[in-house]
Motif scaffolding. Structure first.
Motif, PDB file in Angstrom:
ATOM      1  N   THR A  74      16.105  28.790  48.247  1.00  0.00           N
ATOM      2  CA  THR A  74      15.297  27.871  49.054  1.00  0.00           C
ATOM      3  C   THR A  74      14.605  26.831  48.181  1.00  0.00           C
ATOM      4  N   ILE A  75      14.004  27.275  47.086  1.00  0.00           N
ATOM      5  CA  ILE A  75      13.303  26.346  46.192  1.00  0.00           C
ATOM      6  C   ILE A  75      14.278  25.358  45.562  1.00  0.00           C
ATOM      7  N   LEU A  76      15.426  25.862  45.099  1.00  0.00           N
ATOM      8  CA  LEU A  76      16.419  24.953  44.523  1.00  0.00           C
ATOM      9  C   LEU A  76      16.915  23.966  45.569  1.00  0.00           C
ATOM     10  N   GLY A  77      17.129  24.431  46.792  1.00  0.00           N
ATOM     11  CA  GLY A  77      17.604  23.555  47.854  1.00  0.00           C
ATOM     12  C   GLY A  77      16.613  22.462  48.197  1.00  0.00           C
ATOM     13  N   VAL A  78      15.342  22.820  48.319  1.00  0.00           N
ATOM     14  CA  VAL A  78      14.315  21.826  48.663  1.00  0.00           C
ATOM     15  C   VAL A  78      14.163  20.794  47.554  1.00  0.00           C
ATOM     16  N   THR A  79      14.107  21.242  46.294  1.00  0.00           N
ATOM     17  CA  THR A  79      13.940  20.286  45.195  1.00  0.00           C
ATOM     18  C   THR A  79      15.174  19.410  45.028  1.00  0.00           C
ATOM     19  N   SER A  80      16.350  19.966  45.284  1.00  0.00           N
ATOM     20  CA  SER A  80      17.576  19.158  45.215  1.00  0.00           C
ATOM     21  C   SER A  80      17.586  18.102  46.314  1.00  0.00           C
ATOM     22  N   LEU A  81      17.128  18.480  47.506  1.00  0.00           N
ATOM     23  CA  LEU A  81      17.051  17.519  48.600  1.00  0.00           C
ATOM     24  C   LEU A  81      16.075  16.396  48.271  1.00  0.00           C
TER      25      LEU A  81
ATOM     26  N   THR B  71       3.824  16.096  38.547  1.00  0.00           N
ATOM     27  CA  THR B  71       3.870  17.385  37.865  1.00  0.00           C
ATOM     28  C   THR B  71       4.219  18.502  38.827  1.00  0.00           C
ATOM     29  N   SER B  72       3.665  18.454  40.041  1.00  0.00           N
ATOM     30  CA  SER B  72       3.916  19.523  41.010  1.00  0.00           C
ATOM     31  C   SER B  72       5.400  19.620  41.340  1.00  0.00           C
ATOM     32  N   PHE B  73       6.055  18.467  41.521  1.00  0.00           N
ATOM     33  CA  PHE B  73       7.483  18.516  41.822  1.00  0.00           C
ATOM     34  C   PHE B  73       8.250  19.149  40.678  1.00  0.00           C
ATOM     35  N   HIS B  74       7.973  18.712  39.451  1.00  0.00           N
ATOM     36  CA  HIS B  74       8.752  19.207  38.313  1.00  0.00           C
ATOM     37  C   HIS B  74       8.464  20.676  38.021  1.00  0.00           C
ATOM     38  N   VAL B  75       7.265  21.149  38.327  1.00  0.00           N
ATOM     39  CA  VAL B  75       6.985  22.582  38.199  1.00  0.00           C
ATOM     40  C   VAL B  75       7.874  23.362  39.155  1.00  0.00           C
ATOM     41  N   TRP B  76       7.956  22.903  40.400  1.00  0.00           N
ATOM     42  CA  TRP B  76       8.809  23.580  41.382  1.00  0.00           C
ATOM     43  C   TRP B  76      10.280  23.448  41.014  1.00  0.00           C
ATOM     44  N   ARG B  77      10.662  22.326  40.429  1.00  0.00           N
ATOM     45  CA  ARG B  77      12.052  22.152  39.999  1.00  0.00           C
ATOM     46  C   ARG B  77      12.389  23.137  38.888  1.00  0.00           C
ATOM     47  N   ILE B  78      11.466  23.312  37.950  1.00  0.00           N
ATOM     48  CA  ILE B  78      11.668  24.283  36.873  1.00  0.00           C
ATOM     49  C   ILE B  78      11.762  25.692  37.451  1.00  0.00           C
ATOM     50  N   ILE B  79      10.890  26.004  38.392  1.00  0.00           N
ATOM     51  CA  ILE B  79      10.940  27.317  39.055  1.00  0.00           C
ATOM     52  C   ILE B  79      12.308  27.523  39.704  1.00  0.00           C
ATOM     53  N   GLY B  80      12.778  26.512  40.416  1.00  0.00           N
ATOM     54  CA  GLY B  80      14.066  26.625  41.087  1.00  0.00           C
ATOM     55  C   GLY B  80      15.206  26.850  40.113  1.00  0.00           C
TER      56      GLY B  80
END
Length: 234
Positions: A73-80, A91-100
Motif C-alpha cells: 500500500t505504501i509503495l503504491g501510494v508513493t508511486s502514484l 521530507t514527509s513524502f521522501h520518508v514514506w518513499r523510503i519506508i515503501g
C-alpha cells in the motif's frame, strides 16, 4: 534543445512506469482483500494459536495487520504520487518513499527465503502472492534505481522511516496478546515465546538497516556519478 525539453521523453516514461507500479501494488492489495473477505484466514505453519478470521469484514480488515499489505500500500501510494508529480521535495513524502522501498524489499526477502512454507489459498491467492511478494519488490526497486528521485535518501529520513517497523512490531505483539492471533510464524508468541520472537524482530530490524544502508550508498553513488533527470517544468 534545452535540458528540460530533452528530458521530457524520460520523464514521461518514468511517470507511466510509476503509475504502472502503483496499479500493480493496488491490484495485489485489492485481490488480497477480496480473497480475505470471501475466505477464512489461514493459520501460519505450526501455529501456536488457533484463532482465524472470516469470511467477512473481520477477515477483510485483519489483512491490514500484515506487513505485506502495508508495504504494498505504501509503495503504491508513493508511486502514484510520483506519477502525478515527480518533482516532490517534501521530507514527509521522501520518508514514506523510503519506508515503501525498504519495507517492500523486506517483504520480498522474508517471504521468499523465510516464509516459503506459508499456506496456499489456491490459484488466485498464489497469483496475488506473486504480485505482492515478487513482482512489486523487484519492480519498485528497479524503478528507483533507474528513475530515482536521487539524492533523497538521507540519514535523518532513514531514522524517521525506522519508526514504522518498530511501531509495527509493538502493535503486532500487543494486538496479538489481546486477540490471540499473529500474522506470521516468526511472530508466533505462543509457539516461540517472547524471547524467540524478539530475536526474529531484531533480525528483521537489522535487515531494515542493511537495506537502508544499501539504498543510502546507491543513492549517493547515482546522485553524484550520473546526470539526474530534470523534472522542472518549462
Amino acid at each position: 534543445m534545452n535540458k528540460t525539453e530533452s528530458s521530457k521523453p524520460s520523464v514521461t516514461l518514468a511517470r507511466y512506469l510509476f503509475a504502472l507500479n502503483a496499479i500493480t501494488c493496488f491490484l495485489g492489495v485489492l485481490l488480497e482483500l477480496w480473497w480475505a473477505y470471501h475466505h477464512t484466514s489461514k493459520l501460519p505453519p505450526n501455529a501456536g494459536f488457533t484463532r482465524t478470521f472470516g469470511p467477512g469484514f473481520d477477515s477483510f480488515f485483519n489483512q491490514f495487520a500484515f506487513f505485506t499489505t502495508q508495504s504494498n500500500t505504501i509503495l503504491g501510494v508513493t508511486s502514484l504520487l510520483l506519477a502525478l508529480q515527480p518533482d516532490r521535495t517534501s521530507t514527509s513524502f521522501h520518508v514514506w518513499r523510503i519506508i515503501g522501498l525498504i519495507d517492500i524489499t523486506i517483504t520480498g526477502i522474508v517471504f521468499n527465503f523465510v516464509l516459503q512454507n506459508a499456506p496456499s489459498g489456491g490459484e488466485l491467492a498464489a497469483f496475488t502472492s506473486d504480485i505482492e511478494h515478487i513482482l512489486n519488490p523487484i519492480f519498485g526497486i528497479l524503478l528507483w534505481v533507474i528513475f530515482g528521485p536521487f539524492g533523497s535518501v538521507k540519514t535523518k529520513r532513514i531514522f524517521l522511516a525506522a519508526i514504522l517497523p518498530i511501531a509495527y512490531a509493538a502493535f503486532t505483539l500487543i494486538r496479538g496478546a489481546i486477540m490471540e492471533w499473529y500474522p506470521y510464524n516468526i511472530l508466533d508468541v505462543p509457539r516461540l515465546g517472547y524471547s524467540g520472537v524478539s530475536i526474529n524482530i531484531a533480525g528483521i530490524f537489522v535487515l531494515f538497516l542493511l537495506i537502508a544502508g544499501f539504498l543510502f550508498l546507491v543513492d549517493k553513488l547515482l546522485s553524484s556519478k550520473f546526470v539526474r533527470l530534470s523534472f522542472q517544468k518549462e
